[in-house]
Design a protein around this motif. Sequence first.
Motif, PDB file in Angstrom:
ATOM      1  N   SER A 152      19.473  -4.672   7.143  1.00 39.12           N
ATOM      2  CA  SER A 152      18.584  -3.699   6.519  1.00 39.12           C
ATOM      3  C   SER A 152      19.414  -2.447   6.227  1.00 39.12           C
ATOM      4  O   SER A 152      20.532  -2.285   6.734  1.00 39.12           O
ATOM      5  N   LEU A 153      18.880  -1.576   5.389  1.00 40.58           N
ATOM      6  CA  LEU A 153      19.612  -0.378   4.994  1.00 40.58           C
ATOM      7  C   LEU A 153      18.839   0.873   5.375  1.00 40.58           C
ATOM      8  O   LEU A 153      17.684   1.044   4.993  1.00 40.58           O
ATOM      9  N   MET A 154      19.498   1.743   6.114  1.00 42.48           N
ATOM     10  CA  MET A 154      18.950   3.061   6.332  1.00 42.48           C
ATOM     11  C   MET A 154      19.442   3.974   5.212  1.00 42.48           C
ATOM     12  O   MET A 154      20.430   3.659   4.531  1.00 42.48           O
ATOM     13  N   GLU A 155      18.747   5.073   4.990  1.00 41.42           N
ATOM     14  CA  GLU A 155      19.189   6.033   3.981  1.00 41.42           C
ATOM     15  C   GLU A 155      20.086   7.060   4.640  1.00 41.42           C
ATOM     16  O   GLU A 155      19.763   7.605   5.696  1.00 41.42           O
ATOM     17  N   GLY A 209      26.373  19.930   5.710  1.00 41.58           N
ATOM     18  CA  GLY A 209      26.656  19.516   4.347  1.00 41.58           C
ATOM     19  C   GLY A 209      27.484  18.259   4.227  1.00 41.58           C
ATOM     20  O   GLY A 209      27.835  17.844   3.124  1.00 41.58           O
ATOM     21  N   THR A 210      27.810  17.607   5.348  1.00 41.67           N
ATOM     22  CA  THR A 210      28.580  16.370   5.288  1.00 41.67           C
ATOM     23  C   THR A 210      27.648  15.173   5.194  1.00 41.67           C
ATOM     24  O   THR A 210      26.497  15.223   5.627  1.00 41.67           O
ATOM     25  N   VAL A 211      28.154  14.097   4.610  1.00 45.50           N
ATOM     26  CA  VAL A 211      27.358  12.885   4.452  1.00 45.50           C
ATOM     27  C   VAL A 211      27.170  12.180   5.789  1.00 45.50           C
ATOM     28  O   VAL A 211      28.106  12.039   6.575  1.00 45.50           O
ATOM     29  N   GLU A 212      25.957  11.767   6.041  1.00 48.46           N
ATOM     30  CA  GLU A 212      25.675  11.016   7.262  1.00 48.46           C
ATOM     31  C   GLU A 212      26.290   9.613   7.178  1.00 48.46           C
ATOM     32  O   GLU A 212      26.505   9.085   6.094  1.00 48.46           O
ATOM     33  N   VAL A 213      26.559   9.040   8.338  1.00 47.77           N
ATOM     34  CA  VAL A 213      26.873   7.618   8.471  1.00 47.77           C
ATOM     35  C   VAL A 213      25.924   7.060   9.526  1.00 47.77           C
ATOM     36  O   VAL A 213      25.321   7.822  10.293  1.00 47.77           O
ATOM     37  N   ALA A 254       9.719   6.614 -14.004  1.00 48.08           N
ATOM     38  CA  ALA A 254       9.566   6.202 -12.611  1.00 48.08           C
ATOM     39  C   ALA A 254      10.931   6.046 -11.959  1.00 48.08           C
ATOM     40  O   ALA A 254      11.860   5.493 -12.556  1.00 48.08           O
ATOM     41  N   ALA A 255      11.059   6.559 -10.757  1.00 52.47           N
ATOM     42  CA  ALA A 255      12.321   6.449 -10.041  1.00 52.47           C
ATOM     43  C   ALA A 255      12.554   4.997  -9.631  1.00 52.47           C
ATOM     44  O   ALA A 255      11.613   4.301  -9.255  1.00 52.47           O
ATOM     45  N   PRO A 256      13.800   4.530  -9.698  1.00 47.93           N
ATOM     46  CA  PRO A 256      14.076   3.159  -9.262  1.00 47.93           C
ATOM     47  C   PRO A 256      13.819   3.010  -7.768  1.00 47.93           C
ATOM     48  O   PRO A 256      13.950   3.971  -7.001  1.00 47.93           O
ATOM     49  N   ALA A 257      13.453   1.824  -7.366  1.00 47.57           N
ATOM     50  CA  ALA A 257      13.158   1.574  -5.952  1.00 47.57           C
ATOM     51  C   ALA A 257      14.432   1.644  -5.124  1.00 47.57           C
ATOM     52  O   ALA A 257      15.493   1.155  -5.526  1.00 47.57           O
ATOM     53  N   ALA A 258      14.331   2.251  -3.976  1.00 48.66           N
ATOM     54  CA  ALA A 258      15.480   2.364  -3.088  1.00 48.66           C
ATOM     55  C   ALA A 258      15.843   0.999  -2.498  1.00 48.66           C
ATOM     56  O   ALA A 258      14.980   0.138  -2.319  1.00 48.66           O
ATOM     57  N   PRO A 259      17.106   0.792  -2.168  1.00 47.97           N
ATOM     58  CA  PRO A 259      17.509  -0.479  -1.564  1.00 47.97           C
ATOM     59  C   PRO A 259      17.023  -0.583  -0.129  1.00 47.97           C
ATOM     60  O   PRO A 259      16.959   0.414   0.594  1.00 47.97           O
ATOM     61  N   ALA A 260      16.695  -1.802   0.267  1.00 50.79           N
ATOM     62  CA  ALA A 260      16.180  -2.033   1.617  1.00 50.79           C
ATOM     63  C   ALA A 260      17.076  -2.954   2.442  1.00 50.79           C
ATOM     64  O   ALA A 260      17.048  -2.891   3.672  1.00 50.79           O
ATOM     65  N   GLU A 320      25.007   3.889  17.793  1.00 51.20           N
ATOM     66  CA  GLU A 320      24.084   3.013  18.512  1.00 51.20           C
ATOM     67  C   GLU A 320      23.308   2.093  17.572  1.00 51.20           C
ATOM     68  O   GLU A 320      22.630   1.178  18.019  1.00 51.20           O
ATOM     69  N   GLU A 321      23.405   2.336  16.273  1.00 52.82           N
ATOM     70  CA  GLU A 321      22.814   1.440  15.278  1.00 52.82           C
ATOM     71  C   GLU A 321      23.923   0.810  14.430  1.00 52.82           C
ATOM     72  O   GLU A 321      23.791   0.653  13.226  1.00 52.82           O
ATOM     73  N   GLY A 322      24.986   0.429  15.093  1.00 50.38           N
ATOM     74  CA  GLY A 322      26.162  -0.100  14.409  1.00 50.38           C
ATOM     75  C   GLY A 322      25.923  -1.384  13.638  1.00 50.38           C
ATOM     76  O   GLY A 322      26.706  -1.720  12.749  1.00 50.38           O
ATOM     77  N   MET A 323      24.875  -2.110  13.955  1.00 50.30           N
ATOM     78  CA  MET A 323      24.590  -3.348  13.229  1.00 50.30           C
ATOM     79  C   MET A 323      23.726  -3.115  11.992  1.00 50.30           C
ATOM     80  O   MET A 323      23.274  -4.065  11.350  1.00 50.30           O
ATOM     81  N   THR A 324      23.500  -1.858  11.639  1.00 47.67           N
ATOM     82  CA  THR A 324      22.733  -1.514  10.444  1.00 47.67           C
ATOM     83  C   THR A 324      23.599  -0.698   9.503  1.00 47.67           C
ATOM     84  O   THR A 324      24.200   0.303   9.909  1.00 47.67           O
ATOM     85  N   ALA A 325      23.671  -1.123   8.240  1.00 51.14           N
ATOM     86  CA  ALA A 325      24.425  -0.385   7.228  1.00 51.14           C
ATOM     87  C   ALA A 325      23.539   0.687   6.603  1.00 51.14           C
ATOM     88  O   ALA A 325      22.317   0.733   6.838  1.00 51.14           O
ATOM     89  N   GLY A 326      24.144   1.556   5.808  1.00 51.71           N
ATOM     90  CA  GLY A 326      23.383   2.627   5.192  1.00 51.71           C
ATOM     91  C   GLY A 326      23.771   2.853   3.751  1.00 51.71           C
ATOM     92  O   GLY A 326      24.935   2.678   3.366  1.00 51.71           O
ATOM     93  N   TRP A 327      22.781   3.234   2.958  1.00 53.95           N
ATOM     94  CA  TRP A 327      22.994   3.571   1.539  1.00 53.95           C
ATOM     95  C   TRP A 327      23.075   5.080   1.395  1.00 53.95           C
ATOM     96  O   TRP A 327      22.195   5.805   1.838  1.00 53.95           O
TER      97      TRP A 327
END
Length: 209
Positions: free
Chosen positions: A79-82, A89-93, A61-67, A97-104
């Motif tokens: 909260s964490l967006m993916e 091909g570059t990694v998203e950030v 089973a895949a581990p649960a993604a962080p929230a 406009e959603e600067g108060m939300t971090a991302g995994w």
Amino acid sequence: MPSAHRPALSRARLATLTLLTLVSVLTGCSADPDPTARVVPSASAPGTPRSGQPTAFDAPAAPAAPAEVAVPSVGITSSLMELGLNTDGTVEVPPAEEGMTAGWYTGGAVPGEIGAAVIIGHNDTRFGEAVFHDLKKIKEGADITVTDKTGKALHFTVTATESVAKNAFPTEKVYGPTQERALRLITCDGDFDAQGHPVDNLIVYATAS
């Protein structure tokens, strides 16, 4: 444009992704973020079923993604967006406009699994202070809590912080293979260049408690 880097992916991602180029992690603190990584799908790993056919072995089973991520000592909770890949091909950030939300970054390890898990957040955006604005106040020994989508809380202890020039980003140190259950938080830091971009990155290193 920052110089290219070649990080290693976590074991959990090696079966599906091969990292070709990583440009220093920038989080667009005062303008639009710069690209961070380039990856392409690799050939199927040995034992991967074709055409949807089952194999004789059940996959674990895949581990649960962080929230959610929280740094109580500096008042950060988000909260964490993916964060996946852009069309080039570059990694998203996280968008400005959603600067108060971090991302995994989903190309790294899942927090709590062996390998380096990476969480990216803005310091500032054109809209003002952002989620990791106070991350520079964090101290060694501080607790970082990542809660996954099942509600399980995972605790990490800060082992070090580092402010580095974006054109000398320590890619292997941040993204390279590790047998630890490691977590890295990344944001912008330092003075601004002529285009209004911070010239440094702040990196927080932590390991599972």
